[in-house]
Write a protein that holds these residues in place. Structure first.
Motif, PDB file in Angstrom:
ATOM      1  N   MET A  18      51.772 -46.959 -18.856  1.00 41.28           N
ATOM      2  CA  MET A  18      50.791 -46.758 -18.774  1.00 41.28           C
ATOM      3  C   MET A  18      50.012 -46.579 -17.342  1.00 41.28           C
ATOM      4  N   ALA A  19      50.489 -46.720 -16.414  1.00 42.44           N
ATOM      5  CA  ALA A  19      49.896 -46.527 -15.032  1.00 42.44           C
ATOM      6  C   ALA A  19      51.295 -45.505 -14.330  1.00 42.44           C
ATOM      7  N   ASP A  20      52.210 -45.928 -14.477  1.00 41.89           N
ATOM      8  CA  ASP A  20      53.217 -44.112 -15.078  1.00 41.89           C
ATOM      9  C   ASP A  20      52.585 -42.775 -15.470  1.00 41.89           C
ATOM     10  N   LEU A  21      52.505 -43.216 -16.707  1.00 42.24           N
ATOM     11  CA  LEU A  21      52.077 -41.903 -17.215  1.00 42.24           C
ATOM     12  C   LEU A  21      50.572 -41.637 -16.817  1.00 42.24           C
ATOM     13  N   PHE A  22      49.937 -41.808 -16.135  1.00 36.24           N
ATOM     14  CA  PHE A  22      48.287 -41.363 -15.570  1.00 36.24           C
ATOM     15  C   PHE A  22      48.279 -41.333 -14.485  1.00 36.24           C
ATOM     16  N   ILE A  23      49.047 -41.627 -13.513  1.00 34.89           N
ATOM     17  CA  ILE A  23      48.784 -41.392 -12.351  1.00 34.89           C
ATOM     18  C   ILE A  23      50.034 -39.708 -12.611  1.00 34.89           C
TER      19      ILE A  23
END
Length: 135
Positions: free
Chosen positions: A17-22
Motif C-alpha cells: 500500500m505504501a508503494d502504491l500511494f507514494i
C-alpha cells in the motif's frame, strides 16, 4: 499535503500500500505501532488512515473509537479480510468511512486506490456524507 497513514501489522500489506500511494503522490506515513498511529492522528499529520484489523495488542474494534476520540474528522478506511460482519457493522456506526479487503497482490489494489482517492476528494469538498458503500 494529503497525509495518509498506513497502520497495519502485516508487513507485506504495508509495503504494497505504501508503494502504491507514494507513487500516486500522497504524503505516506507507515507504522505497525498503535502509539505511533495515535501520535500521527493527534498531531493531525494524517487526514486519512488505512487501518489493519489489529495493531500490537489492540484490535480494530478497540482502535477505531480511540482514533475518533483523537480526531472526529479522521477518515478511517478499515483494511482486513477476516473481520466479522457484526464488528464491521459496529465500526460503521463508530464512523469508519469504508471497509476494504486486504490487497492480495499488485492487481488487487484498485479498490484501495479508489477509496483513498474518494476520501481525499470528499475531504477537499468538506463532504463527510458521501462515503462509499461497502459490499
Amino acid at each position: 499535503m494529503q497525509g495518509l497513514l498506513i497502520a497495519d501489522e502485516n508487513l507485506e500489506s504495508r509495503r504494497q500500500m505504501a508503494d502504491l500511494f507514494i507513487e500516486a503522490g500522497y504524503n505516506v506515513m507507515v507504522t505497525n505501532s498503535a502509539a505511533a498511529a495515535l501520535h500521527g492522528i493527534i498531531k493531525k499529520s494524517a487526514q486519512v488512515i488505512l487501518l489493519g484489523d489489529q495493531l500490537e495488542d489492540l484490535t480494530a474494534g478497540e482502535l477505531v473509537p480511540l482514533l475518533k476520540e483523537c480526531n472526529r474528522d479522521l477518515t478511517i478506511i478499515l483494511v482486513g479480510s477476516d473481520i466479522p460482519l457484526p464488528l464491521i457493522r459496529r465500526l460503521r456506526e463508530e464512523g469508519i468511512f469504508y471497509h476494504a479487503f486486504r490487497p492480495e497482490g499488485p492487481d488487487s489494489c484498485e479498490e484501495i486506490r479508489q477509496v483513498v482517492q474518494c476520501a481525499f476528494t470528499n475531504l477537499a469538498k468538506g463532504d463527510r456524507k458521501n462515503a462509499p458503500v461497502t459490499a
